[in-house]
Design a protein around this motif. Structure first.
Motif, PDB file in Angstrom:
ATOM      1  N   THR A 157       0.850  -1.199   0.000  1.00  0.00           N
ATOM      2  CA  THR A 157       0.000   0.000   0.000  1.00  0.00           C
ATOM      3  C   THR A 157       0.884   1.246   0.000  1.00  0.00           C
ATOM      4  N   ASP A 183      -7.671  -3.177  -4.357  1.00  0.00           N
ATOM      5  CA  ASP A 183      -8.132  -1.795  -4.470  1.00  0.00           C
ATOM      6  C   ASP A 183      -9.479  -1.811  -5.170  1.00  0.00           C
ATOM      7  N   SER A 241      -6.048   0.055  -1.477  1.00  0.00           N
ATOM      8  CA  SER A 241      -6.199   1.512  -1.541  1.00  0.00           C
ATOM      9  C   SER A 241      -5.200   2.171  -0.591  1.00  0.00           C
TER      10      SER A 241
END
Length: 711
Positions: free
Chosen positions: A520, A552, A631
């Motif tokens: 990430t 994501d 994300s």
């Protein structure tokens, strides 16, 4: 974390990293200084030296013992006179500059006027000649441009003038000196003539005042018989002293009698306490009665032993004692009354002497008033006499010394035509341009470095955050694709950097290497997806079965990189709309991919569902490594949810973009939920701006890769 100690090499690294800033600032400043210096019209300065001395006074009585007093205003007065408009106008007149000024300067702007005043080309414009004469404007220019500088520890001053014409500068300086000396002489002559006229008028006025004051004095002496009064004035002080002395003695006696009277008055109604007062106790009559009372008391004591209280003899003895005590009380009152009379007499005496003193004082005041007026008239007459005598004496001295000069001026050194300009100082300006350019460049570099709070080197990251750095990925040129760089260029420095990251992750835990990895970043655009893809490819090349999951669910990209259908994937599986076999896609040897699938309305709820734990169990049984792309941490909660259930989290930080504040917030978020954190990967590092060690290291790695490709 504590900041590490800074060394000289740290400053050198900052300068090397910001060398383009230093160079740009230096070049701009240096070019501006050089252009300004070379384009500036040369200015010449001419100087002359004169001795300015205050002459000795011409007072005939004091000439033999004259000493020069300190006069702080004398020198400044002469300096202002040299720079005055009247001297400048005299220069214009002597040189006829109102008609010849233009001849000293070339037409077309080759030469200009003075250095400090406005320098109109080719003389003055017609507008200036309209309302005021050209000579007046030239005088203003000269007055504003003359500089007077005292030579330290001497009476010599330096007069200077600057111009673009060296001959004109020398001519003006020498003419200013001559004009200044002429003005001094004229001022002295004019002042002497005016002083003689003024003193003559004042002498006549003082003579009239003297005659009036002497007449008033004589008239006052006749009216007040001043000669007789002088004898009285000599006797009054003796009389005042005598009366004052007696008044003081009377006051002292009155105060003593008053104190005694107050004392005896306090025992007037208490005869038993009267014996405590000395004036009463010492009275002979009272002393005799006191003895008789003691004898009567002793007799009563003796009789009481023989008779009772009602015996006639005892009663008679008691009556005798009573009579003696009454007699004593009467004598006490007599003494008190006597003291009162003495007090009243002392008070009256004091008042009489006070009255006499007042009368004497009034008499003295009357005499003094007359003599004060006499003294005023006498002093007025004496003052007028002295003023008149002084004026007559000064007039005679002025007549003898009126031609003497009060300021002596000697030319010590005439101005020569300057050979070289004083401005601009080309060598000095260029040297200053070099120094200012370098200093400003270094300052700008360190200032930008101070403002730059982004990730730059692994050492900085480890020092400031205390977090390990697993690797550094170089910056890739825009024409090359980073997502498949490991496949297309397996021997490049980019592939080597991902291999280094793979090795660091495998060795990060001694007991058991992490199997389920979350990749990430702190914010979007920092390279987490590219790192996930290349890391998965690198591990697959090492003969490990790898599953790459696009976690994501908001902005997925992995299906585009591998050209996969995104109609089914992680979101459909977690929602229960797809089975296991339909979401696993084999894209390379030892590498399978689960695309994100359609974007769901509730990504966070899906990632935290029971189906997510089922998928983790299935993937753990079928693959050696599972890499999750998610994300960014600080934008949504998806990354934090995954980090809690996976074996470890790797954060991607973009060189020169990701800030240390952002990384601190991301690490804090992971620590708050006790999520396992592995390390940081620095992405898109520009080695041209890197430290010496890393620059050399990756240059070596890149060269080695190229050698292998050639072989």
């Amino acid at each position: 974390m504590h900041e590490k100690e800074l060394h000289l090499r740290d400053y050198l690294r900052v300068i090397d990293r910001r060398r383009y800033t230093v160079g740009t600032f230096f070049i701009v400043v240096f070019v501006i200084v050089v252009v300004a210096t070379l384009s500036t019209t040369p200015i010449y300065e001419a100087k002359t030296k004169v001795l300015i001395d205050k002459s000795a006074p011409t007072n005939l009585a004091a000439v033999n013992f004259y000493y020069e007093p300190y006069d702080p205003d004398f020198a400044e007065t002469q300096y202002q006179l040299i720079k005055s408009q009247v001297v400048a106008e005299r220069v214009v007149s002597l040189l006829s500059l109102d008609t010849t000024y233009d001849s000293y300067f070339k037409k077309g702007g080759g030469w200009f006027g003075s250095g400090r005043a406005a320098r109109p080309e080719n003389g003055f414009p017609d507008a200036a000649r309209g309302e005021a004469s050209a000579g007046h404007h030239i005088a203003d220019m000269i007055s504003n441009s003359i500089v007077v500088t005292p030579v330290k520890n001497s009476k010599i001053v330096e007069i200077s003038y600057t111009s673009t014409n060296p001959a004109f500068a020398a001519l003006i300086v020498n003419t200013v000196t001559k004009a200044y000396m002429d003005i001094l002489l004229e001022m002295r002559m004019s002042s002497s003539k005016y002083a003689m006229q003024w003193m003559q008028e004042k002498a006549n006025e003082e003579k009239a005042k003297l005659e009036l004051s002497e007449e008033a004095l004589q008239q006052y002496m006749r009216n007040n018989d001043i000669v007789t009064l002088e004898n009285k004035v000599t006797m009054v002080p003796e009389k005042i002293a005598e009366v004052s002395s007696k008044a003081a003695e009377a006051e002292t006696k009155r105060k003593a009698m008053e104190a005694l009277y107050n004392q005896v008055q306090s025992v007037a109604n208490d005869p038993a306490r009267a014996d405590t007062i000395s004036v009463i106790a010492s009275d002979p009559t009272i002393q005799a009665l006191r003895v008789q009372i003691l004898g009567a008391e002793e007799r009563i004591t003796d009789l009481s032993k023989k008779y009772g209280p009602k015996h006639p003899t005892m009663i008679a003895a008691q009556e005798d004692l009573k009579a003696l005590k009454a007699k004593k009380d009467q004598e006490i009152r007599r003494v008190i009354e006597s003291v009162k009379n003495d007090y009243e007499l002392a008070r009256a005496t004091e008042q009489n002497f006070r009255k006499m003193a007042g009368q004497t004082q009034a008499q003295t005041q009357s005499l003094n008033e007359k003599f004060v007026q006499y003294g005023v008239l006498r002093r007025d007459a004496d003052t007028n006499q002295q003023l008149y005598d002084a004026m007559v004496k000064q007039m005679k001295e002025q007549g003898i010394t009126q031609d003497a000069q009060t300021v002596n001026v000697f030319v010590v050194e005439n101005a020569e035509t300057p050979k070289s300009p004083t401005k601009p100082k080309k060598t000095l300006n260029i040297l200053l341009g070099l120094i200012v350019g370098l200093a400003g460049g270094f300052g700008a570099a360190f200032f930008l470095e101070y403002l730059d709070n982004t990730v730059k080197s692994p050492d900085d990251v480890e020092t400031k955050l205390g977090a390990p750095v697993y690797g550094v990925v170089p910056l890739l040129s825009a024409e090359r694709s980073i997502e498949d760089i490991v496949v297309k260029e397996p021997q490049s420095q980019f592939a080597e950097s991902y291999k280094t990251i793979r090795t660091a992750i495998q060795l990060s835990q001694s007991a058991k290497q992490p199997k389920n990895l979350l990749v990430t970043s702190i914010a979007p655009g920092e390279g987490k997806t590219a790192t996930s893809v290349n890391l998965a490819l690198t591990i697959a090349q090492a003969e490990h079965s790898v599953l790459l999951v696009d976690g994501d669910l908001r902005k997925p990209r992995i299906h585009k990189i591998f050209g996969l259908d995104a109609s089914a994937g992680l979101s459909t599986y977690l929602a229960g709309a797809s089975g296991e076999d339909s979401i696993f896609r084999k894209v390379a040897p030892n590498l399978s991919v689960i695309p994100a699938g359609p974007i769901p309305p509730n990504p966070s709820e899906l990632l935290g569902s029971d189906m997510m734990r089922t998928l983790l169990h299935v993937a753990d049984e079928r693959f050696d490594f599972v890499i999750w792309d998610s994300s960014p941490l600080l934008t949504v909660a998806d990354g934090l949810i995954l980090s809690k259930v996976l074996d470890g989290t790797v954060i991607i930080a973009r060189h020169g973009v990701t800030t240390y504040d952002g990384l601190r917030k991301g690490l804090k978020a992971l620590r708050d939920i006790d999520a396992p954190f592995l390390g940081i990967v620095i992405n898109a590092a520009d080695f041209k701006k890197r430290d010496y060690y890393y620059q050399g290291y990756y240059h070596y790695a890149y060269s080695a890769g190229e050698d292998q490709q050639r072989s």
